[in-house]
Design a protein around this motif. Structure first.
Motif, PDB file in Angstrom:
ATOM      1  N   ALA A 115       0.843  -1.201   0.000  1.00 32.48           N
ATOM      2  CA  ALA A 115       0.000   0.000   0.000  1.00 32.48           C
ATOM      3  C   ALA A 115       0.871   1.241   0.000  1.00 32.48           C
ATOM      4  O   ALA A 115       1.899   1.301   0.648  1.00 32.48           O
ATOM      5  N   THR A 123      -4.825   6.091   3.376  1.00 29.35           N
ATOM      6  CA  THR A 123      -3.484   5.532   3.469  1.00 29.35           C
ATOM      7  C   THR A 123      -2.462   6.545   3.944  1.00 29.35           C
ATOM      8  O   THR A 123      -1.312   6.212   4.137  1.00 29.35           O
ATOM      9  N   ALA A 224      -3.504   4.867   9.218  1.00 27.65           N
ATOM     10  CA  ALA A 224      -2.862   5.192   7.946  1.00 27.65           C
ATOM     11  C   ALA A 224      -1.453   4.613   7.882  1.00 27.65           C
ATOM     12  O   ALA A 224      -0.780   4.458   8.899  1.00 27.65           O
TER      13      ALA A 224
END
Length: 517
Positions: A115, A123, A224
């Motif tokens: 990611a 994120t 995140a």
């Protein structure tokens, strides 16, 4: 608003620059390790070097014992490629590569498949910490400029990024959105946050540790991958004990990165630079509050370019070898030696924070057990690693090798590699500035003249023109090449603080002349 619509799949590479040759009895090996990430974010304005030709990520190579014979005519200066079959010594070890399997995503220069901050909402998260202590009331425009700068940072946030605003005094207070939550950046939340900023007023003391602890709690709750803080202060941390700030930094280290800015000239340089250093961020001075908005915009653009979090340099050394030190030397000097965490037999991890499109240089010194003439050993294996977002094993993003070869040829062993020489001088330059300014503050004018003269000499020799200009505001330069200077009778606080704050910034060596293998 800035547009960050580029590829979110970064590639990493590791290059090692060294003179691999040691004289008989030699035991200290120096190397410059260049780590480059491309394709995952923005550079924040920093140029990237041209990508070098690469070898296949994982090729089958013959196993060698740690010590082996080498050619009779060595090349003294060379860049060791990341996968050099002459330099693989010994079996695979924890932290080392496996040569009989395909590269995993991100390994050996392959795309990193985890990611990234650019891959979708949630994120990345940012907490903006704004000093609202009583000193922000003078001059009256300072608080207004701080509000405007925070609004400019909000405008630079990418849609979907989680964010919060914290007001810092002797306590930390959530300004927006409140309730221990973070908002998701979009037109509506930006407008609401800007409205909340209008109500910020100065009053109270300064306890920065409380600001950082609140930011850590908010960022941790966000979930995140990229977690970043921005801290603005205009004064000294006078309303908590130094141990309280150190404890807060210890709690926050590794939890999020943080850029710190001092506005005006009434703050303590070592406090602001210490915060940025501990939290793997940047520090700078904004002497004129009118420049805050532009600085915050640049700072947030750089933060929005980060794509891969929690990256570490893993150093593996063979039996009998040890790491003497590891320093980041570009774009600034930062000693990472004391931040090592053990990562298995003879391996240790050194944190580097989050990465976007950028390149950084590290100076590694390894002590190895001396070997006979004509012998070669793998002195260190450098791997770039990060946790698997899915919770699996650490991912290897790229790797490089540091070799040691013993030779009787003094023409091969005597020269210092140009990269090593350059960055040794840059580290000395930073130290000379800091020592010279400290001597000046303590009234040691002779010592200040000597150290700042040496700094002028080093800046001129290395082509560090930015630092040379800053030095010229503190000393009158008589002969830069010889390091002959006179201390200025009067120096503006802003000029002295700018020099001290930016003393660790370095320039990169010109690599076009370096020999390739």
């Amino acid at each position: 608003m800035a547009n960050f619509s580029k590829s979110s799949v970064p590639r990493f590479s590791v290059e090692v620059y060294q003179n691999a040759y040691l004289p008989e009895g030699g035991y200290e090996m120096n190397a410059i390790v260049t780590v480059t990430a491309t394709g995952g974010g923005t550079t924040g304005g920093a140029p990237l070097p041209a990508a070098p030709a690469r070898h296949p990520p994982h090729q089958r190579v013959p196993a060698h014992p740690p010590h082996q014979r080498v050619p009779a005519h060595p090349v003294p200066h060379q860049r060791v490629p990341a996968h050099d079959d002459r330099a693989h010594g010994g079996p695979a070890t924890p932290g080392g590569p496996a040569h009989d399997r395909p590269a995993t995503p991100g390994e050996g220069g392959a795309p990193y498949g985890g990611a990234t901050a650019a891959s979708g909402p949630g994120t990345a998260a940012v907490v903006l910490m704004v000093d609202c202590s009583g000193s922000m009331e003078y001059p009256p425009t300072k608080m207004r400029h701080a509000r405007d700068a925070t609004a400019a940072a909000l405008d630079t946030l990418r849609d979907g990024v989680c964010f919060a605003v914290v007001a810092g005094t002797h306590v930390a207070r959530e300004v927006y959105p409140g309730g221990g939550r973070l908002a998701v950046a979009g037109p509506g939340t930006r407008a609401e946050a800007k409205e909340a900023l209008r109500h910020l007023t100065p009053g109270g003391g300064t306890a920065i540790g409380t600001w950082l602890r609140l930011a850590e709690r908010l960022l941790a709750a966000s979930g995140a991958a990229i977690r970043h803080g921005v801290l603005l202060t205009d004064g000294r941390n006078e309303h908590e004990a130094p141990d309280d700030l150190r404890a807060a930094l210890k709690t926050c280290a590794g939890r999020f990165t943080c850029d710190a800015r001092g506005v005006g000239t009434d703050w303590e340089v070592k406090e602001v630079t210490g915060i940025a250093s501990a939290l793997l961020g940047t520090a700078d001075i904004v002497a004129d509050p009118a420049g805050l908005a532009a600085d915050f915009t640049r700072m947030m653009e750089h933060a929005m370019g980060k794509a891969v979090p929690d990256v570490a340099l893993r150093l593996w050394t063979p039996v009998g070898a040890e790491v003497a030190f590891l320093r980041q030397v570009a774009p600034s000097v930062e000693d990472l030696t004391g931040r090592r965490t053990e990562a298995g037999p003879r391996a240790g991890d050194y944190p580097t924070g989050s990465w976007g499109d950028e390149s950084r240089d590290y100076h590694l010194r390894v002590r190895v057990p001396p070997a006979g003439l004509g012998r070669e050993m793998l002195a260190a294996r450098v791997s770039l690693v990060r946790p698997d977002p899915a919770g699996g094993q650490l991912r290897t993003l790229a790797q490089g090798l540091v070799r040691a070869v013993w030779t009787a040829d003094t023409a091969a062993s005597a020269p210092i590699h140009p990269q090593v020489a350059h960055y040794t001088g840059q580290a000395e330059l930073a130290q000379a500035i800091q020592q010279g300014l400290q001597a000046r503050k303590s009234g040691d004018l002779y010592g200040a003249t000597a150290r700042l003269g040496r700094a002028v000499q080093l800046a001129a020799a290395s082509g560090n023109t930015d630092t040379a200009k800053l030095l010229s505001k503190v000393v009158d330069v008589v002969d830069a090449a010889a390091g002959t200077v006179r201390l200025k009778a009067k120096v503006a606080d802003a000029d002295e603080m700018t020099l001290e704050t930016r003393s660790t910034k370095t320039v990169r060596v010109n690599r076009t002349h370096l020999k390739k293998p």
